[in-house]
Write a protein that holds these residues in place. Structure first.
Motif, PDB file in Angstrom:
ATOM      1  N   LEU A 119       0.833  -1.201   0.000  1.00 32.48           N
ATOM      2  CA  LEU A 119       0.000   0.000   0.000  1.00 32.48           C
ATOM      3  C   LEU A 119       0.871   1.255   0.000  1.00 32.48           C
ATOM      4  O   LEU A 119       0.597   2.208  -0.734  1.00 32.48           O
ATOM      5  N   LEU A 120       1.921   1.255   0.793  1.00 34.57           N
ATOM      6  CA  LEU A 120       2.767   2.447   0.908  1.00 34.57           C
ATOM      7  C   LEU A 120       3.329   2.860  -0.451  1.00 34.57           C
ATOM      8  O   LEU A 120       3.358   4.054  -0.783  1.00 34.57           O
ATOM      9  N   ARG A 121       3.777   1.892  -1.262  1.00 38.37           N
ATOM     10  CA  ARG A 121       4.393   2.247  -2.534  1.00 38.37           C
ATOM     11  C   ARG A 121       3.389   2.812  -3.525  1.00 38.37           C
ATOM     12  O   ARG A 121       3.774   3.443  -4.517  1.00 38.37           O
ATOM     13  N   GLY A 127       0.767  13.482   2.779  1.00 36.00           N
ATOM     14  CA  GLY A 127      -0.610  13.693   3.229  1.00 36.00           C
ATOM     15  C   GLY A 127      -1.478  12.462   3.043  1.00 36.00           C
ATOM     16  O   GLY A 127      -2.354  12.181   3.865  1.00 36.00           O
ATOM     17  N   GLN A 128      -1.234  11.720   1.974  1.00 38.35           N
ATOM     18  CA  GLN A 128      -1.999  10.491   1.747  1.00 38.35           C
ATOM     19  C   GLN A 128      -1.662   9.438   2.798  1.00 38.35           C
ATOM     20  O   GLN A 128      -2.549   8.743   3.302  1.00 38.35           O
ATOM     21  N   ARG A 220      -7.891  11.223  -2.743  1.00 39.12           N
ATOM     22  CA  ARG A 220      -6.977  10.578  -3.689  1.00 39.12           C
ATOM     23  C   ARG A 220      -6.628   9.168  -3.223  1.00 39.12           C
ATOM     24  O   ARG A 220      -6.479   8.253  -4.049  1.00 39.12           O
ATOM     25  N   VAL A 221      -6.534   8.954  -1.912  1.00 39.34           N
ATOM     26  CA  VAL A 221      -6.285   7.601  -1.394  1.00 39.34           C
ATOM     27  C   VAL A 221      -7.401   6.658  -1.844  1.00 39.34           C
ATOM     28  O   VAL A 221      -7.142   5.532  -2.272  1.00 39.34           O
ATOM     29  N   ASN A 244     -16.430  -0.020  -0.046  1.00 36.62           N
ATOM     30  CA  ASN A 244     -15.973   0.422  -1.349  1.00 36.62           C
ATOM     31  C   ASN A 244     -15.447   1.848  -1.280  1.00 36.62           C
ATOM     32  O   ASN A 244     -16.150   2.751  -0.835  1.00 36.62           O
ATOM     33  N   PRO A 245     -14.190   2.092  -1.725  1.00 36.50           N
ATOM     34  CA  PRO A 245     -13.630   3.439  -1.638  1.00 36.50           C
ATOM     35  C   PRO A 245     -14.490   4.506  -2.309  1.00 36.50           C
ATOM     36  O   PRO A 245     -14.591   5.631  -1.830  1.00 36.50           O
ATOM     37  N   GLY A 246     -15.118   4.133  -3.453  1.00 38.51           N
ATOM     38  CA  GLY A 246     -15.960   5.110  -4.136  1.00 38.51           C
ATOM     39  C   GLY A 246     -17.114   5.583  -3.280  1.00 38.51           C
ATOM     40  O   GLY A 246     -17.532   6.753  -3.361  1.00 38.51           O
ATOM     41  N   ASN A 247     -17.624   4.718  -2.430  1.00 39.45           N
ATOM     42  CA  ASN A 247     -18.740   5.086  -1.561  1.00 39.45           C
ATOM     43  C   ASN A 247     -18.291   5.944  -0.391  1.00 39.45           C
ATOM     44  O   ASN A 247     -19.118   6.558   0.288  1.00 39.45           O
ATOM     45  N   ARG A 248     -16.982   5.987  -0.127  1.00 35.36           N
ATOM     46  CA  ARG A 248     -16.464   6.719   1.030  1.00 35.36           C
ATOM     47  C   ARG A 248     -16.085   8.157   0.685  1.00 35.36           C
ATOM     48  O   ARG A 248     -15.949   8.988   1.582  1.00 35.36           O
TER      49      ARG A 248
END
Length: 270
Positions: A119-121, A127-128, A220-221, A244-248
């Protein structure tokens, strides 16, 4: 007669489970919310410290890149020391895991927080990274692990009661009743977990902004996580344990607007 005894026992097991759960209520000093937990903060810290080595081992241990590991620790501690998190009794420590393939981050109860190299890479800015770590800090201070453990005990009690009531040793097919009950319990806990994730997003907006990071980096994350899920079997592990990231994104943007109605201050680290 045997059926009546089984039913009475099942009712007693269910009643004890429900009473125990509903009587374990206390106010969270950080969030101000009333929640049900069945362990002390000290027990949370001890549990997290005990589980940390085993969890790290599952991801290939700690990453050998000391510079990257220290960056994770430094940003994590900035989030703690620059916000009201420092007033909590939790013992925060931040770890970079060696796993380069898995896209995940998680928090153990008590303050042990992990992020995989995978994930880090993918992250593009400080900020992310702060947004990811702030989200995991949110889980700790909101006591989500302790809350989920209490719910799990309730679920086990209720599914155990259902198994007692429906199981017939002379009818093997009756075992399916217990399986269905267990499945229902898992679904209940999953829905609660999603609410926890969204609450942690809101807390991360507060923590990142107060520590001098731009909370908009969290948007962006979410995009990065969606990109990571494209075309990959079941998606990254983070996607399997988080909504789901899109829902967040909408929730994050709403939290930013609510916490900064006059706009974000200038000079925040993106």
């Amino acid at each position: 007669m045997r059926g009546a005894i089984k039913f009475i026992i099942a009712l007693l097991v269910a009643a004890v489970s429900l009473v125990t759960y509903w009587c374990s209520s206390e106010q969270n000093e950080f969030t101000g919310e009333e929640q049900r937990v069945d362990m002390t903060v000290e027990q949370e810290i001890a549990l997290g410290l005990q589980a940390a080595p085993q969890m790290a081992e599952q991801y290939g241990g700690l990453h050998p890149d000391q510079q990257a590991a220290q960056e994770v620790k430094a940003i994590g501690q900035r989030l703690v020391q620059s916000t009201r998190v420092k007033e909590t009794p939790y013992e925060f420590d931040f770890h970079l895991l060696a796993d380069e393939q898995t896209v995940n981050a998680f928090a153990l109860p008590g303050g042990q927080i992990f992020i995989t190299a995978g994930l880090l890479r993918r992250l593009e800015s400080e900020g992310q990274l702060a947004g990811v770590l702030g989200h995991e800090i949110g889980h700790v201070v909101a006591r989500h692990s302790a809350q989920q453990l209490a719910k799990a005990k309730l679920t086990q009690g209720l599914t155990g009661a259902a198994a007692i009531a429906t199981y017939d040793p002379d009818n093997p097919a009756s075992r399916s009743g217990a399986a269905v009950a267990a499945m229902i319990g898992q679904l209940v806990n999953m829905s609660y977990g999603r609410e926890d994730e969204l609450e942690s997003d809101v807390l991360a907006v507060e923590l990142t902004g107060n520590a001098g990071y731009d909370p908009r980096s969290m948007v962006r994350v979410m995009q990065i996580l969606e990109e990571a899920s494209g075309g990959a079997g079941g998606g990254p592990e983070f996607m399997q344990t988080h909504p789901n990231p899109g829902n967040r994104v909408a929730k994050i943007e709403a939290a930013i607007q609510e916490q900064y109605p006059n706009g974000l201050p200038e000079g925040l680290t993106e």
